[in-house]
Design an enzyme around this catalytic site. Structure first.
Site, mmCIF file in Angstrom:
data_model
loop_
_atom_site.group_PDB
_atom_site.id
_atom_site.type_symbol
_atom_site.label_atom_id
_atom_site.label_comp_id
_atom_site.label_asym_id
_atom_site.label_seq_id
_atom_site.Cartn_x
_atom_site.Cartn_y
_atom_site.Cartn_z
ATOM 1 N N HIS A 241 0.801 -1.223 0.000
ATOM 2 C CA HIS A 241 0.000 0.000 0.000
ATOM 3 C C HIS A 241 0.840 1.283 0.000
ATOM 4 O O HIS A 241 0.747 2.097 -0.915
ATOM 5 C CB HIS A 241 -0.907 0.020 1.243
ATOM 6 C CG HIS A 241 -1.704 -1.226 1.449
ATOM 7 N ND1 HIS A 241 -2.762 -1.605 0.658
ATOM 8 C CD2 HIS A 241 -1.591 -2.206 2.401
ATOM 9 C CE1 HIS A 241 -3.272 -2.745 1.097
ATOM 10 N NE2 HIS A 241 -2.580 -3.130 2.149
HETATM 11 O O1 RIB Z 1 -5.391 -0.240 4.397
HETATM 12 C C1 RIB Z 1 -3.995 -0.207 4.245
HETATM 13 C C2 RIB Z 1 -3.394 0.758 5.212
HETATM 14 O O2 RIB Z 1 -3.719 0.340 6.524
HETATM 15 C C3 RIB Z 1 -1.862 0.805 5.157
HETATM 16 O O3 RIB Z 1 -1.454 2.121 5.462
HETATM 17 C C4 RIB Z 1 -1.430 -0.122 6.264
HETATM 18 O O4 RIB Z 1 -0.164 0.265 6.844
HETATM 19 C C5 RIB Z 1 -2.546 0.047 7.259
HETATM 20 O O5 RIB Z 1 -2.247 1.151 8.051
#
Ligand code: RIB
Length: 312
Positions: A241
């Protein structure tokens, strides 16, 4: 042109990869500070993780600020089940020797944006609690922030922390609502695109093969945090992500999306924290967000590797 960044983060292995990617691109980014957010793990751990990452990258000069210990209204929901009890499990990073700044993270955001009107990009990898609090404490700020680029939300791709909500929005949906209504130029990198960026064994192997301490640590972090997603999704790699945010700033051409309205569900029993994307412009709500839905994973991982290569 070098972008002045304030990074909002609750590392979180994927966010560590994003932060290291940013630090590997010194021509492109001038990091003015990190604001540790309560999210993946509690604030004490996210502060420590930010400090550990600055030391790992040989950048003790970059200040780390503590943000709020809780979301604006809701109790803190964390994700140790993904990130481990420290939030940055995987490599054995030593306790940090450097300390966080005295100034509160919300005040750092306010003071820095006011000192550089129109120049600051908010690079948000976490829940947006501290940005929302800064906007509430200093209403003049919205007109002085250059733009917000955030990993947040999900629409065509279902939620990850609930069937409808993405974690960063779900933890503090009131904060997300404040930020998305602030009138700031905003780009979202939601699960719709991050779920197309999968850290396959080959990609993790290529990170490890770079051989410097940052790239090896990144591989070790992601090899820890991927376990939950591999079991959950059954894909050949876990979605990566965080680095989508710096990648979009570095190479927007590798992504595609649409300027639309995105609103946040605050009252739903089953849908609280859902980002409602008006992709077909059915409503007359303002088109407040550039919503990214696609990207080129080969170019993405090439860029990540090139960035990690520049680190110690
Ligand atoms: O949904 C993904 C996000 O949520 C990313 O930033 C991961 O680190 C969690 O914080």
């Amino acid at each position: 042109m070098t972008r002045k960044l304030i990074i909002l983060t609750d590392p979180g292995q994927d966010q560590a990869a994003a932060i290291l990617m940013i630090l590997g691109q010194r021509q492109a980014f001038d990091v003015l500070g990190l604001v540790a957010t309560a999210g993946n793990i509690n604030l004490d751990h996210t502060i420590a993780n930010c400090l550990k990452l600055m030391e790992l990258a040989g950048r003790p000069d970059i200040p780390v600020f503590a943000g709020c210990p809780h979301p604006i209204i809701r109790p803190l929901v964390m994700a140790e089940h993904v990130h481990g009890p420290t939030g940055l499990d995987g490599p054995n990073l030593p306790p940090p020797k450097i300390a966080a700044q005295e100034k509160h993270g919300v005040d750092f955001i306010i003071d820095t944006v006011r000192a550089h009107p129109g120049e600051i990009t908010i690079c948000s990898l976490s829940p947006v609690t501290n940005l929302a609090m800064a906007l509430r404490k200093a209403p003049d700020l919205a007109g002085k922030i250059h733009e917000v680029v955030a990993m947040l939300g999900a629409y065509f791709e279902v939620g990850n922390i609930t069937p409808t909500a993405e974690f960063n929005c779900y933890v503090d949906p009131e904060a997300a609502d404040i930020v998305l209504k602030a009138g700031i130029r905003t780009t979202l990198l939601p699960l719709d695109v991050t779920h197309k960026m999968l850290s396959t064994p080959e990609r993790l192997g290529a990170m490890r093969a770079l051989g410097n301490r940052c790239s090896v640590a990144t591989a070790e972090m992601l090899e820890f945090s991927e376990a939950f997603d591999l079991r959950k999704y059954g894909w050949d790699g876990a979605p990566l992500h965080g680095p989508c945010v710096p990648a979009f700033m570095l190479a927007p051409e590798m992504f595609s999306g649409r300027q639309i309205n995105v609103s946040v569900e605050l009252c739903g029993t089953l849908t609280s924290g859902m980002t409602v994307a008006d992709w077909w412009q059915i409503t007359d709500r303002p088109k407040n967000v550039f919503y990214v839905t696609d990207g080129d994973p080969v170019a993405y991982y090439d860029l990540l590797l090139k960035s990690l290569e520049n680190l110690p």
